[in-house]
Design an enzyme around this catalytic site. Structure first.
Site, mmCIF file in Angstrom:
data_model
loop_
_atom_site.group_PDB
_atom_site.id
_atom_site.type_symbol
_atom_site.label_atom_id
_atom_site.label_comp_id
_atom_site.label_asym_id
_atom_site.label_seq_id
_atom_site.Cartn_x
_atom_site.Cartn_y
_atom_site.Cartn_z
ATOM 1 N N TYR A 53 12.202 7.756 -40.447
ATOM 2 C CA TYR A 53 11.141 6.089 -41.009
ATOM 3 C C TYR A 53 10.177 6.768 -41.986
ATOM 4 O O TYR A 53 10.344 7.565 -42.909
ATOM 5 C CB TYR A 53 9.602 7.402 -40.052
ATOM 6 C CG TYR A 53 9.513 6.467 -38.713
ATOM 7 C CD1 TYR A 53 8.908 5.031 -39.264
ATOM 8 C CD2 TYR A 53 9.212 6.528 -37.574
ATOM 9 C CE1 TYR A 53 8.625 3.741 -38.182
ATOM 10 C CE2 TYR A 53 9.115 5.755 -36.765
ATOM 11 C CZ TYR A 53 8.536 4.585 -36.728
ATOM 12 O OH TYR A 53 8.697 3.443 -35.224
ATOM 13 N N GLU A 55 7.617 4.232 -43.836
ATOM 14 C CA GLU A 55 6.451 3.398 -44.190
ATOM 15 C C GLU A 55 6.197 3.172 -45.314
ATOM 16 O O GLU A 55 5.792 4.165 -45.701
ATOM 17 C CB GLU A 55 5.221 3.431 -42.724
ATOM 18 C CG GLU A 55 5.310 2.645 -41.815
ATOM 19 C CD GLU A 55 5.243 3.641 -40.481
ATOM 20 O OE1 GLU A 55 5.061 5.189 -40.666
ATOM 21 O OE2 GLU A 55 4.697 2.981 -39.590
ATOM 22 N N ASP A 199 13.802 -21.461 -46.763
ATOM 23 C CA ASP A 199 14.797 -20.594 -45.796
ATOM 24 C C ASP A 199 15.808 -20.903 -45.516
ATOM 25 O O ASP A 199 15.871 -22.154 -44.769
ATOM 26 C CB ASP A 199 14.059 -20.963 -44.285
ATOM 27 C CG ASP A 199 14.593 -20.776 -42.932
ATOM 28 O OD1 ASP A 199 15.658 -19.386 -43.375
ATOM 29 O OD2 ASP A 199 13.652 -20.192 -42.386
ATOM 30 N N THR A 225 17.914 -14.825 -43.650
ATOM 31 C CA THR A 225 18.603 -13.510 -42.554
ATOM 32 C C THR A 225 19.777 -13.296 -43.592
ATOM 33 O O THR A 225 20.058 -13.939 -44.582
ATOM 34 C CB THR A 225 19.100 -14.521 -41.282
ATOM 35 O OG1 THR A 225 19.485 -15.499 -41.341
ATOM 36 C CG2 THR A 225 18.183 -14.410 -40.442
ATOM 37 N N LYS A 228 24.371 -14.119 -41.387
ATOM 38 C CA LYS A 228 24.841 -15.598 -41.034
ATOM 39 C C LYS A 228 26.428 -16.194 -42.762
ATOM 40 O O LYS A 228 27.068 -14.866 -42.070
ATOM 41 C CB LYS A 228 24.381 -17.310 -41.160
ATOM 42 C CG LYS A 228 23.002 -16.245 -39.832
ATOM 43 C CD LYS A 228 22.414 -17.530 -39.918
ATOM 44 C CE LYS A 228 20.864 -17.655 -38.620
ATOM 45 N NZ LYS A 228 19.810 -16.974 -39.145
ATOM 46 N N ARG A 234 22.242 -7.550 -39.609
ATOM 47 C CA ARG A 234 20.836 -9.064 -38.635
ATOM 48 C C ARG A 234 20.044 -8.084 -39.255
ATOM 49 O O ARG A 234 19.385 -6.805 -38.624
ATOM 50 C CB ARG A 234 21.001 -8.349 -37.141
ATOM 51 C CG ARG A 234 22.520 -8.403 -35.915
ATOM 52 C CD ARG A 234 22.582 -10.308 -36.020
ATOM 53 N NE ARG A 234 21.340 -11.334 -34.893
ATOM 54 C CZ ARG A 234 22.059 -11.314 -34.401
ATOM 55 N NH1 ARG A 234 23.139 -11.255 -33.895
ATOM 56 N NH2 ARG A 234 20.775 -12.070 -33.909
HETATM 57 N N1 DSN Z 1 19.369 -19.016 -33.974
HETATM 58 C C1 DSN Z 1 19.523 -19.517 -35.540
HETATM 59 C C2 DSN Z 1 20.497 -19.822 -35.219
HETATM 60 O O1 DSN Z 1 21.111 -20.058 -34.838
HETATM 61 O O2 DSN Z 1 20.376 -20.375 -36.515
HETATM 62 C C3 DSN Z 1 18.162 -19.220 -36.285
HETATM 63 O O3 DSN Z 1 17.457 -17.995 -36.184
#
Ligand code: DSN
Length: 417
Positions: A53, A55, A199, A225, A228, A234
């Site tokens: 942990y 924080e 974003d 994120t 991707k 993740r």
């Molecule tokens: N779930 C993601 C996507 O597939 O684009 C976005 O959050």
């Protein structure tokens, strides 16, 4: 005596993991938000760092024992700052949606006006769409794309922003195959003093690899994120100008979250190192080259593409000319070993649970080393599937061909057969 491993402790769960490994090895994974992480990222993510942990932030923690964790978090931050050229990076958001919520918390009070790309036009739930907390707790207006060419309608963006005077203007997409023109959004945000938040969840790897323009230095805040096109675990990150660093950090912790997931932070640090390599630049270029090759091949097979093609990792297919809905097509494709998601298209006359389109991205196939020749074959498979979506024997035959094609391109991170 050696401690028992997963196979002994929980054979059922272990078997499920093996089955998912097989699925990921044998199928063409085209969900535009997915990828394969490297073995190194997997190792860091599955490490003892999950035990701790922490924080707070490096050197300002609420619990002791942070000698190692501080170094892990600082490594991730420094690598991302170097990779993207950002003044400040927060690596603690649990994923993209919490990262975006932190931006609202940093700059808005409940009920404040916000503007983002509407979901049916390719935006994300957290950009103010009505079923999301961001559409319920804020006064949200959505802009769209033009009817004729399905590109972002900057006249509409400007008109809505002037009228609604948002605190935050979002630019970012989940199903938009073209370059985002951050400078145009900046100009419009400045007319009303809005915070511009980009974003870049889908395109972060393309930005890092230099094949999509960067919003750093243009947008006030950039969220993403990490899993991707960036090929990390993740997770979520927020990058911002120095003047917003305190507001962002306070919004993430203690505003929204408790302790960061340190094993994820470690995986992000590894992915950021990998993304700094010349190989990654080539990888990012190959993702786009493959998407363009897939788009061309699909057009050649009589598919209709939203905007007519792509500039990034993603193609959005309008199946109307093929006389099949997005959902039955996606289901038949899955049985044939081609995994994508059904997706609304702009101005879709059909319902979101069975829309007119499917969305596909090339990041995962590119991670396996596939190239234009495989994109050509893929388009051929897809055409056969949508012409006979109920022919189980045909779908199984195509699945076997897909599996054979996949076997020549072992996926990163997966055990070799
Ligand atoms: N779930 C993601 C996507 O597939 O684009 C976005 O959050």
């Amino acid at each position: 005596m050696q401690e028992p491993g997963l196979n002994e402790v929980d054979p059922k769960l272990a078997a499920l993991i093996r089955a998912e490994e097989t699925r990921e090895a044998d199928k063409l994974r085209l969900i535009a938000s997915e990828n394969y992480v490297s073995r190194a990222v997997l190792e860091a993510t599955g490490s003892v760092l999950t035990n701790k942990y922490s924080e707070g932030y490096p050197e300002k923690r609420y619990y002791e024992g942070q000698q190692i964790i501080d170094q892990v978090e600082l490594l991730a931050i420094e690598r991302l700052k170097a990779l993207f050229g950002a003044d400040h990076v927060n690596v603690q958001p649990y994923s993209g949606s919490p990262a975006n919520l932190a931006v609202y918390l940093a700059f808005c009070a409940a009920g404040d006006p916000v503007v983002g790309l509407a979901l049916p036009a390719g935006g994300h739930l957290t950009h103010g769409w009505n079923v999301s907390i961001t559409g319920k707790y804020f006064q949200s207006r959505g802009y769209g794309v033009r009817k004729d060419d399905h590109r972002i309608d900057f006249d509409e963006v400007r008109a809505i922003v002037r009228e609604h005077k948002p605190k935050i203007l979002w630019c970012g997409t989940t199903a938009y195959p073209r370059v985002l023109e951050f400078a145009k959004f900046r100009e419009i945000a400045d007319e009303v003093g809005a915070i511009l938040c980009a974003d870049i969840a889908h395109i972060a790897g393309l930005v890092a690899g230099g094949v999509h323009p960067s919003p750093i230095g243009i947008a006030d805040v950039v969220t993403s994120t990490t899993h991707k096109t960036l090929r990390g675990p993740r997770g979520g990150i927020i990058m911002c100008k120095a003047e917003h660093a305190k507001a962002i950090d306070r919004a993430v912790f203690p505003g929204l979250q408790g302790g960061p997931h340190n094993h994820t932070t470690a995986g992000i640090a590894v992915a950021a190192k990998e993304a700094q390599s010349p190989d990654f630049k080539q990888y990012a270029a190959n993702i786009v080259a493959n998407a363009k090759a897939l788009a061309e091949a699909l057009l050649g097979q009589g598919f209709n593409l939203i905007t007519g093609g792509t500039d990034n990792h993603l193609v959005l297919v309008d199946l109307t000319p093929k006389q099949i809905g997005g959902k039955p097509a996606a289901q038949a494709l899955d049985r044939a070993g081609i995994v994508c998601n059904y997706n609304s298209i702009p101005f879709d006359p059909r319902k979101p649970f069975d829309p007119s389109g499917i969305r596909m991205g090339t990041a995962a196939l590119t991670s396996r080393g596939m190239g234009p020749a495989e994109m050509q074959r893929l388009a051929g498979f897809m055409n056969r599937v949508v012409q006979a979506p109920d022919d189980g024997a045909l779908l199984d035959r195509i699945a076997a061909e897909v599996k054979e094609m996949c076997s020549a391109f072992p996926a990163p991170g997966l055990p070799r057969a």
